[in-house]
Design a protein around this motif. Sequence first.
Motif: not given
Length: 429
Positions: A351-352, A336-340, A344-345
């Motif tokens: 996030y849609s 979750v954190a690495e995606e964010h 997603r910078k």
Amino acid sequence: MAVATLSVGTLGPIFGLTFWDSFAIILPVNIFTCMIPAWTATIGLTGLRMTTFSRYSFGYWGNLIVVVFSMISTTGWNAINAISGASCLAAVSGGSLPSWAGVIIITTTVWVICVFGISWIHRIDAFIWIPPLIVWCVAAGTGAKHFSGDAIPAPTGATGAGSALSFIAVVFSFAVSWINCAADYNVRMPTETPRYKIFIATYIGICVPAVLVQSLGAALYSGAQTDPSWKAAFAAFGVGGPLAKALEPAGGFGKFLVVLAGLSSIPNNIPNNYSFALHAQNFGPWAVRVPRILFVTMGYIIAIIVGSLASLSFASSLQTFLSIIGYWTVIHIVVVAEEHIFFRKCRWSSYSLDAWNEPALFNFGWSAIGAFCFGFLGAAMGMNVEWFSGPIARLIGAHGANVGQELSFAFSALTFPLLRWLELRWSSE
């Protein structure tokens, strides 16, 4: 403030650490680790609960891993908390109320409250932490003369390091276990609520009682090493035994406080039982149509069964459960954190959120599934529980050391960015 937190504190001395060794781990590990669930609590401002929000990093179908493990986690905590509370009820009754009966009393009460819904949960949990706080303060005062900082010989060398690493893993796992549901109870917050306020409130609410009550648990166990009657009480009833001994000077009021300590498992278990239903409703559109009370009831029944069985060997069950919770939770928050951060910078606007229940708008989740598998490979190499010790864990000291969290973090953190980049590139072609 629940009695399960007390049980976690006893594991340090059980591993062979002195009180001060245990405290030297309890304080810094909680100070730093509690920041993680405090951050995930702010995710509730998206309007999505944590298990749903994870779809944006795990993919729609890959997120089913999160759903299943979240349900296992909440059920396990439901059982662990109930056992800890039952040990107090058994101790104050002199053994006439067996642990399995206490488990049923506590889990049934939790189920009744959860049936009333989330509004009542907020009202009750806002104040019900106060009685156990009184219990711990009185117990610390009346039992202080039995506490000892050197009741257990200080561990040295690699064996001592192994014990310290294993206790670090337990304390860490306890703190991060809130990750899977911390956001669930903030979804009704106004969207303009400052995130830092939720972060600070959650951090204080988890960190302060964890440090205080775990420290008291370690102190109670030290008393069980200096007083034979305390030791016998711990052997017979678990943590409820020395707690009852510590409160004996208070007479009848002390017995009343032991009962309150046992019932402190109820508010701690309410979010576990209720979030079990919230997790289950992420299996798909069909699950959303299932009345939440049915999932709550399912979690209640499973918790009774698991709690009654785990009460037969509580210390080993607690260590094993916390270790496994720590392994998978590390992988969850890493993805979750690495995606964010990387993809997603750190922009919440990326996030849609309206697409949360549209499978066609999400990736399958192969990158998260791959990272999850690699993470558990690392956990298997570093885990050290009663029934299994990994090849790396066995290298540290005479009894091994639990370094599964560190290895699961390393393996998943290194593999997810690469796999996610490949997944995004492949899906865009």
